[in-house]
Scaffold this active site. Structure first.
Site, short mmCIF file in Angstrom:
data_model
loop_
_atom_site.label_atom_id
_atom_site.label_comp_id
_atom_site.label_asym_id
_atom_site.label_seq_id
_atom_site.Cartn_x
_atom_site.Cartn_y
_atom_site.Cartn_z
N SER A 37 0.92 -1.11 -0.02
CA SER A 37 0.00 0.08 0.24
C SER A 37 0.92 1.27 -0.07
CB SER A 37 -0.97 0.15 1.10
OG SER A 37 -1.96 -0.93 0.99
N LYS A 50 0.36 3.58 -2.80
CA LYS A 50 -0.73 4.44 -3.20
C LYS A 50 -0.32 5.69 -3.05
CE LYS A 50 -3.75 0.71 -1.14
NZ LYS A 50 -4.52 0.29 0.03
N TYR A 76 -4.06 3.90 8.21
CA TYR A 76 -5.49 3.41 8.37
C TYR A 76 -6.11 3.72 9.51
CZ TYR A 76 -3.22 0.73 4.47
OH TYR A 76 -2.67 0.42 3.49
N1 GLN Z 1 -2.35 -6.01 -1.44
C1 GLN Z 1 -2.95 -5.63 -0.40
C2 GLN Z 1 -4.69 -5.15 -0.31
O1 GLN Z 1 -4.89 -5.04 -1.43
C3 GLN Z 1 -2.55 -4.11 0.39
C4 GLN Z 1 -3.00 -3.61 1.36
C5 GLN Z 1 -2.10 -2.87 2.22
O2 GLN Z 1 -1.08 -2.91 2.03
N2 GLN Z 1 -2.49 -2.22 3.45
O3 GLN Z 1 -5.09 -5.83 0.70
#
Ligand code: GLN
Length: 310
Positions: free
Chosen positions: A68, A71, A246
């Site tokens: 993530s 992102k 998060y």
């Molecule tokens: N590949 C993971 C997902 O889509 C990435 C989530 C993350 O790194 N928080 O669930």
């Protein structure tokens, strides 16, 4: 780039101080085999100062699945091309829920709360597919390579496993599509999303790639040309601080006080505006999906250097 004499001992000291705790807390992500088999005792750190000095310690040069953390970079790419129009489809509020939660999407008519939860990143990926079509993955790789200053690649095994097990992401994408909030075919949007999660980079490459976030949008390797504007950079940092980890974002702000973005590969990138970018990697995750030791390392870094936005 040159060595960072001021910070090398700080990173060495933190890696040494926390070394005994490697792999003792939390669990390595186990939803795909390629992540489940990673040794939980890896631990690396790296930083790049705003004037282009670099330091790394432990496994700081070892590539891992950035997940993530990607992102941040897809958001940057979308902001470069779309400006404010991006926010018609995506909010900017912390979610207070798990990164892959579905519940809030229904209340908000398929508009994700922010670009750093999975739904938001999938919405960003949709915008990128609209912009670049079948060339979106290549465009992202070109950006990452230009930011890291060396070739960056997708781990195709991870991308394939993400696709094979990505039922929840498929649900999120289909749910947004049902509200008319994705313009492109779900399969094409998720192909980009699964590949961005599968980017392999080291702490050093990540700290370097994110360097524009500590320099008002200017990258040390991009002579003259800005990655994004000063205003966009401030906004990306604000989103990282409020949404980048998060539903642990409040605790991260309280204990660390830096814009951070984490991934389930165990990496975290942090920004000290005007000073440096820092990346840590320790694969075992806490219950919120953030690197357990990485979090402690960042806390120790802030305690030892006094660098924080507060
Ligand atoms: N590949 C993971 C997902 O889509 C990435 C989530 C993350 O790194 N928080 O669930």
């Amino acid at each position: 780039m040159s060595a960072a004499p001021e910070f090398q001992p700080v990173l060495d000291g933190i890696v040494a101080a926390l070394s005994e705790l490697r792999g003792t807390e939390g669990q390595v992500a186990s939803y795909i085999p390629a992540l489940a088999r990673i040794d939980a005792r890896h631990f690396g750190m790296a930083l790049v100062t705003a004037d282009g000095q670099e330091a790394q310690a432990g496994d700081g040069a070892m590539p891992f699945s950035i997940q993530s953390i990607s992102k941040v970079f897809t958001l940057t790419l979308a902001m470069q091309h779309l400006g404010e129009a991006l926010w018609e489809r995506i909010g900017r509020e912390p979610s207070g829920s798990a990164f892959n939660s579905l519940v809030q999407l229904e209340f908000e008519q398929g508009r994700p709360r922010n670009p750093f939860i999975n739904a938001g990143a999938i919405a960003v990926a949709d915008r990128l597919v609209s912009l670049f079509g079948g060339g979106a993955k290549a465009e992202l790789l070109a950006l990452m390579t230009a930011l890291a200053g060396e070739p960056v690649a997708f781990d195709e095994e991870v991308a394939a496993s993400e696709a094979a097990t990505g039922f929840r992401n498929l649900a999120l994408a289909n749910f947004m599509k049902s509200f008319g909030k994705l313009d492109n075919p779900v399969e094409q949007v998720l192909d980009l999303y699964f590949h961005q999660c599968a980017l392999r980079m080291s702490c050093l490459q990540l700290a370097r790639a994110a360097a524009y976030l500590s320099r008002d949008g200017h990258h040390p390797l991009w002579a003259g040309r800005a990655v994004c504007t000063e205003r966009q950079t401030r906004r990306i940092n604000a989103l990282m601080l409020t949404c980048g980890t998060y539903d642990a974002a409040g605790e991260f702000a309280y204990r660390i006080g830096l814009p951070c973005k984490s991934g389930v590969g165990g990496g975290i990138v942090a920004v000290v505006p005007d000073r440096l970018t820092l990346a840590v990697w320790a694969p075992a995750l806490d219950a919120t999906g953030n690197s357990a030791l990485g979090r402690q390392a960042l806390e120790m870094f802030v305690a030892r250097t006094g660098l924080s936005v507060f």
